[in-house]
Every structure is written in structure tokens, then in C-alpha cells.
Design an enzyme around this catalytic site. Structure first.
Site, short mmCIF file in Angstrom:
data_model
loop_
_atom_site.label_atom_id
_atom_site.label_comp_id
_atom_site.label_asym_id
_atom_site.label_seq_id
_atom_site.Cartn_x
_atom_site.Cartn_y
_atom_site.Cartn_z
N GLY A 122 0.84 -1.27 0.12
CA GLY A 122 -0.01 -0.02 -0.10
C GLY A 122 0.75 1.22 -0.06
O GLY A 122 1.96 1.18 0.23
N CYS A 123 0.33 2.31 -0.56
CA CYS A 123 0.96 3.68 -0.40
C CYS A 123 1.37 4.17 0.81
O CYS A 123 2.72 4.40 1.09
CB CYS A 123 0.20 4.53 -1.28
SG CYS A 123 -1.52 4.96 -0.86
N TYR A 124 0.43 4.22 1.79
CA TYR A 124 0.91 4.83 3.06
C TYR A 124 1.91 3.98 3.79
O TYR A 124 2.77 4.42 4.32
CB TYR A 124 -0.47 5.00 3.88
CG TYR A 124 -1.40 5.99 3.60
CD1 TYR A 124 -0.89 7.51 3.49
CD2 TYR A 124 -2.76 5.93 3.13
CE1 TYR A 124 -1.98 8.45 3.35
CE2 TYR A 124 -3.60 7.02 2.99
CZ TYR A 124 -3.13 8.36 2.95
OH TYR A 124 -4.14 9.11 2.80
#
Lengths: 336, 336, 336, 336
Positions: free
Chosen positions: A149-151
Site C-alpha cells: 500500500g502507498c501509506y
């Protein structure tokens, strides 16, 4: 030439993936999948790709895809993605899954956070987490990679080395993250309607965002201890970029110098991670696969600032990096 | 205290109207209409109005509205608006219609451009066009006012005096307009999804925008000759504001000085229109009911630049200005 | 490997040039010039280039540069640039000049618009104009190329084929252009201070912009007739992109179909120019070397909409394209 | 009618102050001060105020100002402001000081953080801090008010009631704040040049921002204990707005319900503060004097989200609120 199929090419991660693959000397995109019967030309979906690919979206069976391609990228909603992955893996394809489906470690946690029974639970916990800077040896040679995931990418890259080095306590970690709007995907909804989110900054998903258990799991895995973080995402009026400001309790001999040293040592030789001297801006890494991390100790906290491009290092760039690793290409091919 | 009802309060023109009315010493909002059965509190629809109004949206009949209010503002889609207007007028209410329904002069033109039979065609051509700077005497005392379109306001204020003064030819007028995204309304659609229109500038509605016949009609009416313009709208990555750059062929003794003089004379004493010395920016008039106009002659063209706030002078501010006129209040009450 | 020197690397065109050259397999950047004695590392000037180049800016003489590099890009202010170009050319280097110094045809016009005597007037009129789609044969083999202005590129690509084909009159052409703020350069000034130009759209340089005589000259040259246009630039709240809306009087058998056909024929086989079916957005070509053009005839005007990225096709991408041509590389190397 | 003088009218707080005073029925602006000898018309400095005030900036002595006005607002740099304030107070004027000069409690702390000897140290610690929601009784009747900093306002309003109520520990408080660019003032500098900060989010002033000791002091004062916070500001690509996300350790019987209750009780009857049910956005309070606060307890932290408009409640709106209090007008006059 490795033949590539993409599921979910019409979103933003699909677009960025195609832009990267257009520069990849070893990859040829041979199929763009859709579940609809219309077959629009790619340049109708993404005018940005006019002239780059002469391809239409197609509604193909898994068998047809397996004939046409060697590797697939899946940019589908969760659950839908795992079904496709299972189908393709059983046909001996390799898969980089950009959904969240293989990022968590067990079916119960998945069920709790995604409110859905996992369609391919057997592979949970077995699938390497596609952050090569931490898990490269597991990724090389894998058939399936769970693209992060990006976060989580922005947070884990900053925290993992300090947890491993015993420089921060595993309790009380706060991750305050800010993302551009492309992170919300391409489906029009009121909160992402231009006049709603332009010139506005907001918090959302307080205490409930699905990236929180992902960060917990990967930090725990990377540091061999149980870690539980408090993660708060915010929506920023810009297209792309994530900045995470991280607050942790110092441990051992944590000083401004020792935390910087630990990070520099952890990423020595890593092409896509730099430890920087001044707090970074998301624009410093926009349109690149890079992560810049700033670290210090101030008023009793280890304070970290980490920036990535959510669509590149936080999604499609990492996916290409993983693709390069599982296919045996130079890890940085087509990436900057 | 004049009691006010608002149809279509959930959009951006509704929001701005309510902000203006919150400062109006003679108006009290007594009804907010919706066609749905839920009755959300206004602050759920517009958190910006928290604390300003303690009102819920309601689904009321025309009779109920007529009992509760003296004047209505209608911020509804075209055709739907005219139906409501007719109902309210027959109950002796006054109405400021912010839709396009009463702006054109005849049913055939309306049918052609709006692809809809006009529900109240008898009032077409009879209803004053709510641009007080040009049609004030007709507006005072009217029961119904057709509130102007945003693009037309910016173009007509700049052109009408020069057409009247015989300083520009009626043929060959080009109006190149640029608008912020709020002009597209509050319904989420892909072209107005933040990552689509942010950091992007585009032309749209080339040759087909419905404000073109509105400009034609009003300029013709204001200058007693047949005028047909070429109008091209563009979408600008900002919330609010319209800038129209206008190119016309000089006529008579048009010079940089004479066109400025003609405009200054036309708007002497007008509180909301200024002729400025340098090309203006939309930010100069943001959140105000003002129009700034720059005029010159260059390379054989009269060149005009006109700026307004599309939501204020281009919609809700003009509506309050018209409300003030038909109710006999000072024209600038609640406006800056 | 061709060795490259860059003058003026600290601005936005320098940054974009370096990003493109980082991907160029035949070019190696060997010198970054500054006139100051400090020698900051490139990554201090452009954190975006962290890890991409290990170079410092240097204050070198022309002799030193000529020893170190084969080709130079000059991203300097006008007049300063021509002085450097003359010095380097006399040392047998090849030069792509990104300033305006060699774009006009004669010293008098230059003096009039740039208020400066030309330091190298003998090369005016002799230097090819670096728009390969129109002047490729002159560019190949040249020692010096005048890289085009950003606004002119967007306008000339759309208009030249129609003027050549006799489909538009040479008189009365209006070019209404809109640019992102990076076009104003990197020096902080009040009009480009964020809270001044953000959320604002403005016209500027009305009748006085220096790109007007450049467009006049190149369109005249490309169509063998005297052309004089009215050009109006506007500032748009976005980083990058130019959209030009162009209005011209039809001539001969200009129809929506014939103008499209003329453009498609003119750019058949051109990799970086596409004629598109719907009015384009600047985002469609952002970060690419491409130009998208839409053409129609409406209400008595040929109407063209042309989009480019001002920093790529409007500056550094075109510069690399010209570099490729004068060095004999594939014209599209390092470009998309 | 109270006569008002403004020092430093050319910046953003000056502009917003003038916009508010234009609507104030009891105030008349009679002098705009500058230290330069030119006397530009206000509408040249702020085209947004065209038609609103017919005033020029003037270089007047304190005596002249004291003759012309009853109350002054000082929007000057620190140190310069205190000198002017002392001069005006000695001439029996009332002053609302928008600088930081009277916000800290003692000369040593001022010297440490502002690197400047305080020019009027005797009034430090004696001057009421202009946050009426907390210090109203001290403000009423004061001759001088220290208008709060923007970041401190957002943080203090959220934290003070919980510290007072014993629901959060005084140690370990983290304040992660995000501000629009207008907070940086109107002087052009590279970090605030549009293409630098647009589409970018960055941290700055980590551990060194001057609002940190201001927050420490006021929270300590408001809760009768020594509080020291960790405050990190960030720059957000938008004009205006501050959102502070605050993490504190729960104490006593802190629950999601009890923290909300404590806040609601603290601000019962306050017109400009609302406790909201969902995490707010800065746009909800843009162009208003309001503060919206969200509170919960999650993963072992009291988590608060507070939003204000940095130019209104964070500067000029609070200044008018204080002006109203010291002049005896209704506290909300001219404010929404």
C-alpha cells in the site's frame, strides 16, 4: 521480451504502470483486461497514452490471458483481485498484485478489516510483501508478489530500520500521513469532486483506515516484535505524493546522529531510498520511484519525515520493481 | 423582514446564496426545499454553514411554500425550474430564477438549445433579464427575474456598451472564456474529479454551449441589432472565477481611449462594475459581486478582458441584487 | 557517448533537461555552468535530481567547457545566451540555444522587442528554428539551433499547415493562449508568489509579449506570405501546460473535414503530433514531448485548440529532439 | 464611529482586516501607514479592494496617527511592531497587535526564540492573549491585546479544555499542523514561488518554529501546569486554512464521549467554536472566524482535529473580535 497483461488498466495505477512499461525494454503489453463487453481503445480511456500503445481493452478468460501473456499486473478492487490471481497462478503465470489482497498475514484479520471472506486464503502469509528494500530475497523467484500500500510504504521504510536497530520503542508510534487525491482512485465521488477537495485539507479514516493493520503486520514482521501503530491519513489538495510525519519514543542510544546513521546503513546501496538533511517535500520525489527520509530527535521524540509518490513508489513503480525482480531483470529497469 | 424560500439549496449557488442571505438584514430564510423525503439538516449538506442557520431541507408543496415565504430563489435544473416558478407565481410569490429557463426569448430557441419543451413558454420574452446594470428599470417591480448565466454576465457587461456606442462591429465577435470548476455544479462526474481537472486546462462545448444563444439574445436586445458571437468556454483548475477575453472588430472612431471612455460612461455610478487600467485577474473579484473590465485596441482588434466571480456576480450575488431590486431594498444590501 | 554541458541548469528548463538526459543512453552530462563562484551540488539546487547526477555547478571558461563537452544547451537570459553561444561555436562546439536570441530574423526586430543590441547579429536569419516537424532538414547537420518559444510552438504547429494549404486567411488570426506558471521561470516575484496566482486566472502582456513577433516570423516563413497575428497570453494556476485557442478566417474550401485532413496529412508520420477528435486538455500531454491539436469550423471561424507541455515540447523536450537531430541519434531518443 | 489606523496594510492580514472592516458598521478606517515615502492608492496594492476604500498609504508620525484614529491594528514584523505599539499606547490609543511581540511571557524567552531584544519588555506578561474563548475577561477593557498566532489558535482551542479538565497528560503532546501558503506572508521567496510549493506538501521548522513556545506558554497558563508540546508545521498547497492533528495521552476517565463532552461544555455559548461529529476540512471554515474541533480516543491516544482559517480566526478575524471587545461592541460584529 516478456509479455504482460494488465487487469484494471483504466485507473490511475493502471495509467502509471502503462507509462512505465512504455519505457521498459524487456516488457511488451499484450492484453488489457476489462469485465465489460465494450472494447474501448486505450487512448479513449487515457488520452495521455495517445500514440504510446495501440491496444483495446478486452474481456478475456483466464485461459486466453495465459496464452497471451507471461506476467500479469492486477489493479483490481480487493477480493476481485485475489480471484483473478488464483486463476492466473494456476495457469503458471507470474503475478504482481497491486490490490491489498495478499498484504495481510491471515484470513481473520483480512475478514475484519475488509469485511469480506478471503477468496484465496491459502496464500496469505506465504506471499512476499513487495518492498524490495526489506524483503528482496523473498521476492526474487516468487510467482506472486503482494505490492505494498502507498501509506505503508512511506511509513515502513522510515520505521523498520529503527525498530530493528532498537532505537525506537514499539509502543506509542504515531504516523500522521498526508496524501494527494489520486490515492482515492478514479471513481467520481463527492469528497473528491474538484470544488470539494480543492483548497481544502482534511483528516479521514481516523482509527479505521485499512492501511493500519498492514503497517502493524509488516513492521512486526520486519522487526521481530509486535508493533501496533496509530495511523491517521489526510487528504491534500494535490494530484500525487505522500508525506508521513512519524513520532516515536526513543530507545537505547537514540540521538539525532544515531537514527540518521541507522537509516543510512540500512539503505546503503539502495538506489531508491535517500536519507536527506532537511525535511523533504513530496515534489522532490514526484514521478519517481524514490523515497526521501529525514530523521531527528526533538523534544523527546524520534521524528521522521518520509516522502514518496503514491502512484510510483507507492504503487506502479514498486510493481515494476517487483516485476523486474521476479523476471530477473535489473531491478531499476524503466525506473528513475 | 422578507421571508425567503430556496429551491435547490444543496448546490454551490445555493451555498453562496445562503452565505449572502446570512448577512442580509431584511431577509429571513424560512424554507429550504428538496424533492426527497429525507430531511437532512443544512449543516450536513454544507458544513460551511454550521451555526449560521438552524434549518432542515423539506419536501413541501407550493401551497406550503407560499404560506411560509414571500420570495423564492430557484436553483434548479432547467425545465424543472420553470415548473416551480409558474406554481409560485400563481400563488403571488416573487421569484428570482437562477436557472436558464427565462433567459431566452422564445420557445423555439429554448427547445433547440435545451432539447426540452418549455413548461411556461408564455413568460418567455416577457421576463426581465436580471443584469441590473443594463436592465434595471425592467427589474424593479417585476414578479419574476431571469438571473443571468455566469459566462454571459462577464461577456455582456464588457460588450454591450461598445455595441450600443457603435464602437465595435456586430459581426465576428469572439468570446474566449475561462471558468473555475464550481461552474460545473456539485454533481460528481469524471471530468470534474479532482485528479482529472487539477493541473489541467481544457476547452469544452466548442460551438455548442448553451450560453452562446443567451449572449446573442441579450447583446442583440441591448444594442438593437442582430448580434451573433462565437463563444468558447474553457475549464480552469480553480474553484471560482471567470475571465473572458473578447476580440471584436473596431468600428467608427474606436481607439484605446474611446473604448475606455465609452465603458466608463456606461458604468458611471455603478457600484459593482469598474473599468481598470491593467488586465485583471479573477482573484481581484473573488467572493465579491464585482466585475472588472479592461479595454484596449491592439493589432486591429478591440480587446476586452472581463472578470467576475462566477458564483457571485455570475449567480448568487446577482440574484441577491435582483432580490433587493424587486423587494425595494437598497440594491447593494448584503453585497460587496 | 556525447558529452554535454548545460548553461543555466538551475531553472525549470534546466531541471527538465537534466531529467530527460538522465534517460538518454548516448548523452553524458559533464559540466553545469554558473557565473557564481559558489559550487553547489546539483541536488541542493534540484532535490528532485538526488541520486541522478553527482555533479556540482562550476564557473568555467569557454575554453574549459570546450575541452569538457561536445554539445552545449544554453538556458540563459536573452543576450547573455548569444554571447555564450558565439564563444562556444567559435570553439567548434554544437549548441542548442533555449533562449530567444536566434529565433527572430533580423537585428532590428530583435532590438525593438528585446530592447537590447544583438551580440551575435550575423547568425540571425541563418540559424534554423528548432521545430523539427516544420524545419527538420535545416536542423539536421546544424551547429546551432534556435529552440522555439513555448507559446509559439503551440500556435505554429496548429496554424502552419492550414496557412500553407490555403485554408485560413493570413489576416485576422487571434491566438488566445493559457500557460502554467513554470513558464514564468524560477525567480521569485510577486505575481508568481503562490497566494497571488493560485486560484486566479489573469491576462498579461496584452499586445506586447515577445512571442508575438516570433510567431509572426515563423508563420510567415513557413507559409511564404506575410502573417501578423494577435497573441494574448494568460496565466493559469497550474505548474505546466499550454493550451492555445486559435481563431482564423476560413479561406478556400475550409470545412471541419478539410482542416482536419490538412493537419493529419501535414503530421502523418510525426511521432509527437496528433490530431484529436475532441478538444484536448493540457494534462493529456503533460510530461511528454507531444502536441495534440483539435480543429473545426464554427460560426464562420476556423477554430483550433492546441496543447503542449511548456517545459517539454515547449522547451527542454524540443531541445533534446534538436540535440538528437544535430548529433545523428534517433530523433525520439529519451522522449515520449 | 470608531476611527481605525492600520500599520502594515499591504500584506495578507492587512487585506483580510480591511475586508472585514469594510462590513463593520462602527468602524471607519482613517489611516493606512507605511514607512515608505510613496503613497500608493490602496487599490493598487490590493486590487481586491477596488471601490471599497478611497485611501492612500501614508507615512505618518505617531502623533499624526493619534490625531486621526482611536484604535490601531499593527500587522508589522516582530520587534518593529512593539516599537509602534509603545508609541501609540503612550498617546492613549488602543492597539490590537497582530505581531508576535506580546504573546510570550518574558523577555528571555522572547530573546531566545526571536533573536532580538524586546523593545517594550515591560508589557510582557501583562498583555492579555487575544483568544476571547479563553481569556475574554482580561481582554475586555484592555488597551493592548496580543493577537494570537495562527497555529497556536488551532491547537490551543482544542487542547486547553482537556488539559483543564484533566483528561490528557501534560507530557508527550504532539501537534502536527498543516497550513496554507498565505501563512508565510506576501514577500516573494523561493519556497513560496508557485511552481515550488504547488502540487507539493512539505514539513518545515521541525523543532524550531516560534509558535512552539507560544503554545507552551498559553496552554500552561490556561491549565495551571507546565506544558511543553512538540509542534511540527507543514506547508500545504492551498491559499488558506490550518488543520492541526493533535495526539495526547489520555488521563483520568478520558473516553471518546468524555473528551467530546468536555469540549462541548467549554464552548457552550461560544459563537465561533463548534465540536463536530466527523473529522473536519479546512474548507468548512474558510473565510469565517470559526473553529471546528473533532475529538476521539483511538489506540491509546486522545486524537483531536482542529480547523481554522489562518487569515481569519488565525489573524484578522480574531483581531476584529478583540477590537469589538476592547471597544465595547457586540463581539461578533462584522464576523461570521
Amino acid at each position: 521480451m516478456t509479455r504482460v497483461a494488465i487487469y484494471g488498466a483504466s485507473g490511475y495505477t493502471g495509467l502509471e504502470l502503462l507509462k512505465l512499461l512504455a519505457r521498459h525494454p524487456e516488457a511488451r503489453v499484450t492484453a488489457l483486461l476489462t469485465r465489460q463487453d465494450e472494447a474501448p481503445h486505450l487512448s479513449e480511456i487515457h488520452p495521455q497514452l495517445t500514440g504510446a500503445f495501440d491496444l483495446r481493452l478486452e474481456n478475456l478468460s483466464a485461459d486466453e490471458v495465459a496464452e497471451r501473456a507471461d506476467v500479469a499486473f492486477t489493479c483490481l478492487p480487493h477480493a476481485a483481485s485475489a480471484e483473478v490471481c488464483a486463476d492466473l497462478l494456476s495457469r503458471d503465470m507470474k503475478v504482481v498484485d497491486l490490490s491489498a489482497d495478499y498484504r495481510l498475514g491471515d484470513a481473520a484479520t483480512y475478514q475484519k478489516w475488509y469485511a469480506h471472506e478471503h477468496p484465496d486464503a491459502g496464500r496469505l502469509g506465504e506471499t512476499p510483501y513487495g518492498l524490495p528494500e526489506l524483503f528482496r530475497t523473498q521476492i526474487i523467484g516468487a510467482k506472486l508478489v503482494a505490492n505494498p500500500g502507498c501509506y505503508p510504504t512511506s511509513a515502513i521504510l522510515a520505521l523498520a530500520p529503527l525498530l530493528r536497530a532498537g532505537l525506537v520503542e514499539r509502543d506509542g508510534i504515531v504516523i500522521d500521513s498526508k496524501s494527494g487525491v489520486s490515492g482515492a482512485g478514479r471513481t467520481p465521488k463527492l469528497p473528491f469532486h474538484y470544488p470539494e477537495c480543492n483548497e481544502s485539507f482534511s483528516a479521514y479514516g481516523v482509527g479505521t483506515h485499512r492501511h493500519m493493520p498492514e503497517i502493524d503486520r509488516v513492521l512486526s514482521m520486519a522487526s521481530d516484535q509486535s508493533v501496533e501503530v496509530l495511523f491517521t491519513p489526510h487528504l491534500t489538495p494535490m494530484d500525487r505524493g505522500i508525506l508521513s510525519t512519524i513520532y516515536a519514543t526513543p530507545k537505547g542510544d537514540a540521538t539525532p546522529e544515531s537514527v540518521v546513521t541507522a537509516l543510512k546503513e540500512a539503505y546503503a546501496g539502495e538506489r531508491f531510498v535517500s536519507i536527506v538533511d532537511t525535511p523533504p517535500a513530496t515534489k522532490h520525489v514526484a514521478h519517481t520511484n524514490r523515497c526521501h527520509i529525514y530523521a531527528t530527535v526533538v523534544r523527546g521524540k524520534v521524528l521522521l519525515v518520509s516522502v514518496i509518490d503514491n502512484l510510483i513508489k507507492g504503487a506502479s513503480g514498486a510493481a515494476v520493481q517487483n516485476f523486474n525482480l521476479i523476471c530477473g531483470f535489473d531491478e531499476s529497469t524503466a525506473l528513475i
